[in-house]
Design a protein around this motif. Structure first.
Motif, PDB file in Angstrom:
ATOM      1  N   LYS A 150       0.820  -1.215   0.000  1.00 47.62           N
ATOM      2  CA  LYS A 150       0.000   0.000   0.000  1.00 47.62           C
ATOM      3  C   LYS A 150       0.850   1.260   0.000  1.00 47.62           C
ATOM      4  O   LYS A 150       0.505   2.238  -0.653  1.00 47.62           O
ATOM      5  CB  LYS A 150      -0.951   0.009   1.198  1.00 47.62           C
ATOM      6  N   ILE A 151       1.971   1.248   0.712  1.00 48.98           N
ATOM      7  CA  ILE A 151       2.860   2.419   0.748  1.00 48.98           C
ATOM      8  C   ILE A 151       3.419   2.692  -0.638  1.00 48.98           C
ATOM      9  O   ILE A 151       3.447   3.834  -1.096  1.00 48.98           O
ATOM     10  CB  ILE A 151       4.018   2.212   1.748  1.00 48.98           C
ATOM     11  N   SER A 152       3.852   1.649  -1.332  1.00 43.90           N
ATOM     12  CA  SER A 152       4.424   1.845  -2.668  1.00 43.90           C
ATOM     13  C   SER A 152       3.361   2.299  -3.662  1.00 43.90           C
ATOM     14  O   SER A 152       3.629   3.125  -4.530  1.00 43.90           O
ATOM     15  CB  SER A 152       5.110   0.574  -3.155  1.00 43.90           C
ATOM     16  N   ALA A 153       2.129   1.792  -3.534  1.00 44.71           N
ATOM     17  CA  ALA A 153       1.050   2.206  -4.437  1.00 44.71           C
ATOM     18  C   ALA A 153       0.667   3.657  -4.203  1.00 44.71           C
ATOM     19  O   ALA A 153       0.468   4.422  -5.141  1.00 44.71           O
ATOM     20  CB  ALA A 153      -0.163   1.306  -4.251  1.00 44.71           C
ATOM     21  N   VAL A 154       0.595   4.062  -2.939  1.00 42.89           N
ATOM     22  CA  VAL A 154       0.244   5.444  -2.611  1.00 42.89           C
ATOM     23  C   VAL A 154       1.396   6.373  -2.957  1.00 42.89           C
ATOM     24  O   VAL A 154       1.193   7.481  -3.428  1.00 42.89           O
ATOM     25  CB  VAL A 154      -0.126   5.565  -1.099  1.00 42.89           C
ATOM     26  N   GLY A 155       2.628   5.905  -2.750  1.00 41.71           N
ATOM     27  CA  GLY A 155       3.804   6.715  -3.055  1.00 41.71           C
ATOM     28  C   GLY A 155       3.894   7.077  -4.521  1.00 41.71           C
ATOM     29  O   GLY A 155       4.339   8.162  -4.878  1.00 41.71           O
ATOM     30  N   LYS A 156       3.459   6.173  -5.393  1.00 46.45           N
ATOM     31  CA  LYS A 156       3.491   6.456  -6.828  1.00 46.45           C
ATOM     32  C   LYS A 156       2.398   7.451  -7.210  1.00 46.45           C
ATOM     33  O   LYS A 156       2.591   8.281  -8.078  1.00 46.45           O
ATOM     34  CB  LYS A 156       3.311   5.161  -7.615  1.00 46.45           C
ATOM     35  N   ALA A 157       1.265   7.355  -6.540  1.00 43.66           N
ATOM     36  CA  ALA A 157       0.138   8.223  -6.878  1.00 43.66           C
ATOM     37  C   ALA A 157       0.374   9.655  -6.413  1.00 43.66           C
ATOM     38  O   ALA A 157       0.188  10.594  -7.168  1.00 43.66           O
ATOM     39  CB  ALA A 157      -1.145   7.676  -6.262  1.00 43.66           C
ATOM     40  N   MET A 158       0.759   9.813  -5.161  1.00 40.83           N
ATOM     41  CA  MET A 158       0.989  11.151  -4.605  1.00 40.83           C
ATOM     42  C   MET A 158       2.305  11.130  -3.830  1.00 40.83           C
ATOM     43  O   MET A 158       2.398  10.463  -2.797  1.00 40.83           O
ATOM     44  CB  MET A 158      -0.145  11.528  -3.643  1.00 40.83           C
ATOM     45  N   ALA A 159       3.284  11.848  -4.302  1.00 36.59           N
ATOM     46  CA  ALA A 159       4.606  11.818  -3.683  1.00 36.59           C
ATOM     47  C   ALA A 159       4.598  12.422  -2.278  1.00 36.59           C
ATOM     48  O   ALA A 159       5.079  11.819  -1.330  1.00 36.59           O
ATOM     49  CB  ALA A 159       5.598  12.548  -4.576  1.00 36.59           C
ATOM     50  N   ASP A 160       4.058  13.632  -2.119  1.00 36.56           N
ATOM     51  CA  ASP A 160       4.106  14.307  -0.828  1.00 36.56           C
ATOM     52  C   ASP A 160       2.846  14.120  -0.003  1.00 36.56           C
ATOM     53  O   ASP A 160       2.916  13.940   1.200  1.00 36.56           O
ATOM     54  CB  ASP A 160       4.340  15.809  -1.026  1.00 36.56           C
ATOM     55  N   GLN A 161       1.699  14.192  -0.643  1.00 35.86           N
ATOM     56  CA  GLN A 161       0.433  14.193   0.089  1.00 35.86           C
ATOM     57  C   GLN A 161      -0.118  12.793   0.231  1.00 35.86           C
ATOM     58  O   GLN A 161      -1.066  12.410  -0.434  1.00 35.86           O
ATOM     59  CB  GLN A 161      -0.587  15.073  -0.636  1.00 35.86           C
ATOM     60  N   ARG A 162       0.472  12.029   1.115  1.00 38.99           N
ATOM     61  CA  ARG A 162      -0.045  10.676   1.288  1.00 38.99           C
ATOM     62  C   ARG A 162      -0.826  10.567   2.586  1.00 38.99           C
ATOM     63  O   ARG A 162      -0.509  11.206   3.571  1.00 38.99           O
ATOM     64  CB  ARG A 162       1.046   9.638   1.211  1.00 38.99           C
ATOM     65  N   GLU A 163      -1.832   9.760   2.548  1.00 40.27           N
ATOM     66  CA  GLU A 163      -2.665   9.506   3.717  1.00 40.27           C
ATOM     67  C   GLU A 163      -1.911   8.563   4.649  1.00 40.27           C
ATOM     68  O   GLU A 163      -1.408   7.536   4.216  1.00 40.27           O
ATOM     69  CB  GLU A 163      -3.985   8.883   3.258  1.00 40.27           C
ATOM     70  N   LEU A 164      -1.830   8.919   5.918  1.00 41.01           N
ATOM     71  CA  LEU A 164      -1.118   8.089   6.882  1.00 41.01           C
ATOM     72  C   LEU A 164      -1.904   6.822   7.218  1.00 41.01           C
ATOM     73  O   LEU A 164      -1.332   5.764   7.436  1.00 41.01           O
ATOM     74  CB  LEU A 164      -0.844   8.886   8.160  1.00 41.01           C
TER      75      LEU A 164
END
Length: 139
Positions: free
Chosen positions: A42-56
């Motif tokens: 999930k971290i890698s999927a979210v990291g690709k979508a939004m670099a800075d604004q990720r949901e914790l």
């Protein structure tokens, strides 16, 4: 409310694990360990979508027959895992989020302690009492 709460370091070793039925501690260690793969995914999927604004808050990582496993990641890549009994249907997503917020705030207090060495297991009485309160709430 929770049957197991775990804090996992950036390098994927446990900083803190507490489970309610002490007899099942090894089972919960395994459950938390297997959830780390889903957290990393999930971290890698979210990291690709939004670099800075990720949901914790990562949400439900995976349900099992007996438990539901939820995840949360701090900005410093420390992972929180909460395992909840599946029979507890009254528990809502926003209540899980508030549990993670409390846990994160308490973890921040531990990190701000000048006598705590980052990477050591957490042995704070204040952190322990907050975790115990989260676990006693529903039982």
């Amino acid at each position: 409310m929770a049957v197991c709460i775990a804090v996992i370091a950036k390098e994927n070793y446990p900083l803190f694990i507490r489970s309610v039925p002490v007899q099942n501690e090894l089972k919960f260690h395994y459950t938390v360990h297997t959830s780390l793969d889903v957290v990393e995914e999930k971290i890698s999927a979210v990291g690709k979508a939004m670099a800075d604004q990720r949901e914790l808050y990562l949400g439900l990582l995976y349900p099992t027959e007996d438990y539901k496993v939820y995840g949360y990641v701090t900005n410093s890549k420390v992972k929180f895992v909460i395992v909840v009994d599946s029979s507890n249907t009254s528990l809502r997503d926003n209540e899980i989020r508030s549990m993670f917020r409390k846990l994160h705030n308490s973890f921040t207090d531990v990190m701000c302690n000048p006598f705590y060495n980052p990477g050591d297991t957490i042995q704070s009485k204040a952190f322990d009492s907050i975790v115990s309160a989260m676990m006693v709430q529903a039982s």
